[in-house]
Design an enzyme around this catalytic site. Sequence first.
Site, PDB file in Angstrom:
ATOM      1  N   CYS A  65      85.655  64.180  37.005  1.00 19.84           N
ATOM      2  CA  CYS A  65      85.300  65.282  37.902  1.00 19.84           C
ATOM      3  C   CYS A  65      86.362  65.440  38.981  1.00 19.84           C
ATOM      4  O   CYS A  65      86.849  64.438  39.529  1.00 19.84           O
ATOM      5  CB  CYS A  65      83.935  65.013  38.533  1.00 19.84           C
ATOM      6  SG  CYS A  65      83.370  66.366  39.606  1.00 19.84           S
ATOM      7  N   CYS A  69      82.936  63.334  45.752  1.00 15.47           N
ATOM      8  CA  CYS A  69      81.653  62.861  46.279  1.00 15.47           C
ATOM      9  C   CYS A  69      81.627  61.326  46.255  1.00 15.47           C
ATOM     10  O   CYS A  69      81.741  60.703  45.196  1.00 15.47           O
ATOM     11  CB  CYS A  69      80.502  63.416  45.458  1.00 15.47           C
ATOM     12  SG  CYS A  69      80.524  65.227  45.303  1.00 15.47           S
ATOM     13  N   CYS A  72      79.460  59.069  43.788  1.00 14.83           N
ATOM     14  CA  CYS A  72      79.418  59.387  42.361  1.00 14.83           C
ATOM     15  C   CYS A  72      80.410  58.564  41.544  1.00 14.83           C
ATOM     16  O   CYS A  72      81.595  58.489  41.876  1.00 14.83           O
ATOM     17  CB  CYS A  72      79.685  60.873  42.154  1.00 14.83           C
ATOM     18  SG  CYS A  72      79.490  61.392  40.433  1.00 14.83           S
ATOM     19  N   CYS A 109      66.898  67.936  31.241  1.00 11.95           N
ATOM     20  CA  CYS A 109      67.862  68.296  32.276  1.00 11.95           C
ATOM     21  C   CYS A 109      69.269  68.162  31.699  1.00 11.95           C
ATOM     22  O   CYS A 109      69.698  67.059  31.359  1.00 11.95           O
ATOM     23  CB  CYS A 109      67.694  67.398  33.490  1.00 11.95           C
ATOM     24  SG  CYS A 109      66.027  67.430  34.179  1.00 11.95           S
ATOM     25  N   CYS A 142      66.249  72.495  32.346  1.00  9.35           N
ATOM     26  CA  CYS A 142      66.879  72.620  33.655  1.00  9.35           C
ATOM     27  C   CYS A 142      68.373  72.371  33.480  1.00  9.35           C
ATOM     28  O   CYS A 142      68.770  71.408  32.819  1.00  9.35           O
ATOM     29  CB  CYS A 142      66.290  71.605  34.622  1.00  9.35           C
ATOM     30  SG  CYS A 142      67.030  71.627  36.283  1.00  9.35           S
ATOM     31  N   CYS A 202      65.528  73.402  41.879  1.00  8.36           N
ATOM     32  CA  CYS A 202      65.337  71.951  41.962  1.00  8.36           C
ATOM     33  C   CYS A 202      66.444  71.422  42.865  1.00  8.36           C
ATOM     34  O   CYS A 202      67.624  71.592  42.556  1.00  8.36           O
ATOM     35  CB  CYS A 202      65.417  71.335  40.568  1.00  8.36           C
ATOM     36  SG  CYS A 202      65.397  69.535  40.523  1.00  8.36           S
ATOM     37  N   ARG A 272      60.109  63.972  42.657  1.00  5.99           N
ATOM     38  CA  ARG A 272      60.540  63.175  41.506  1.00  5.99           C
ATOM     39  C   ARG A 272      61.290  61.929  41.963  1.00  5.99           C
ATOM     40  O   ARG A 272      62.220  62.015  42.767  1.00  5.99           O
ATOM     41  CB  ARG A 272      61.452  64.011  40.601  1.00  5.99           C
ATOM     42  CG  ARG A 272      61.876  63.311  39.309  1.00  5.99           C
ATOM     43  CD  ARG A 272      62.803  64.205  38.495  1.00  5.99           C
ATOM     44  NE  ARG A 272      62.261  65.543  38.395  1.00  5.99           N
ATOM     45  CZ  ARG A 272      63.003  66.656  38.415  1.00  5.99           C
ATOM     46  NH1 ARG A 272      64.315  66.582  38.554  1.00  5.99           N
ATOM     47  NH2 ARG A 272      62.433  67.837  38.320  1.00  5.99           N
TER      48      ARG A 272
END
Length: 401
Positions: A65, A69, A72, A109, A142, A202, A272
């Site tokens: 990526c 972040c 992550c 998801c 999702c 979400c 969740r």
Amino acid sequence: MDLLNTLVDKGLRRELPTRDEALAVLATSDDDVLDVVAAAGKVRRHWFGRRVKLNYLVNLKSGLCPEDCSYCSQRLGSKADILKYTWLKPDQASQAAAAGLAGGAKRVCLVASGRGPTDRDVDRVSDTIKAIKDQNEDVEVCACLGLLSDGQAERLREAGADAYNHNLNTSEGTYGDITTTHTYADRVDTVQKAHAAGLSACSGLIAGMGESDEDLVDVVYSLRELDPDSVPVNFLIPFEGTPLAKEWNLTPQRCLRILAMVRFVCPDVEVRIAGGREVHLRTMQPLALNLANSIFLGDYLTSEGQAGKADLEMIADAGFEVEGAGEVTLPEHRVTAGAGCGAHAEAGCGADADAGCGSHEGGGVCGSVKVQAEQEQPAEARTDLVAVRRRGAGTDLAPNA
């Protein structure tokens, strides 16, 4: 009336707690944690009964990526030894999803690393959604693909997506300390795009990154204003090879208090328990089902979770039941009117959030529950519980479901 009774009454009315009340939940002592769970559990059962919704993650593209972040394992510069692969083909993703659905999941998801999808990526995911729904007509899908450009949410909705996930993760005030390659406002914009396109929004948070109680309350109040249908609560998995590898700030009791605070602030949304529950809640996971009405089944994106069979046994042993495919997750008022997590109830959208209960000088908190006078002891580093995913999507091994 003490703090917890006040919060239960407000939760049953979908009335927003004051910020002081939310902070007081986080400040309660370990001696009172069962009282906090029991109180928040009344709100959870009022709106969701004893149902537990199962969700299943399929990591469509792992690693590499360009975003930075800090939490992550897939981030730019990550040295975490995770699986790295490019886009799964629609039939591969459908096969991966089938394992979760066979285990009892009602929502799949679809997640892909990256800043955000290109139009070609949206085409890929649209084909994947079709492949999954061709095999499982009633499944909820999702998508979680990063920052959305104009028109992409509408295309995903037309392709059959039911929801879009994009977490705020932490408070606006501390966001720049966690990520520099995009902004908090970028994340808010994507959640709003999903909402506007008719997708179920979400959006949640990550706890345990070194944030303060005030940061946690800030992000949950921001989520309430954004009005998502589901709020995933992640507990940081401190991967070796990431900037937050040494951040072990959570105890099981702290996690329970965070979940309770989220439930009180957003009483009628799908809360969740997401990544990190096995690492930080550990043997207290069954207690957390009294607070949250939804979990992920099996593994996560780059880490392994509790065995799917153990998840199902835990739910049954704790006296809960798996939500069926034909059951509606959300309370009727949210389904029919889109009322949000209390945002359109009598108290208004965050109105008087800082006013206190009105019976103490300086906006103090109503309550007889003890609050901690000293800072919590540092949590034990349980690196033995952080297991990198080596099965399922992107491998030749059977998935955990």
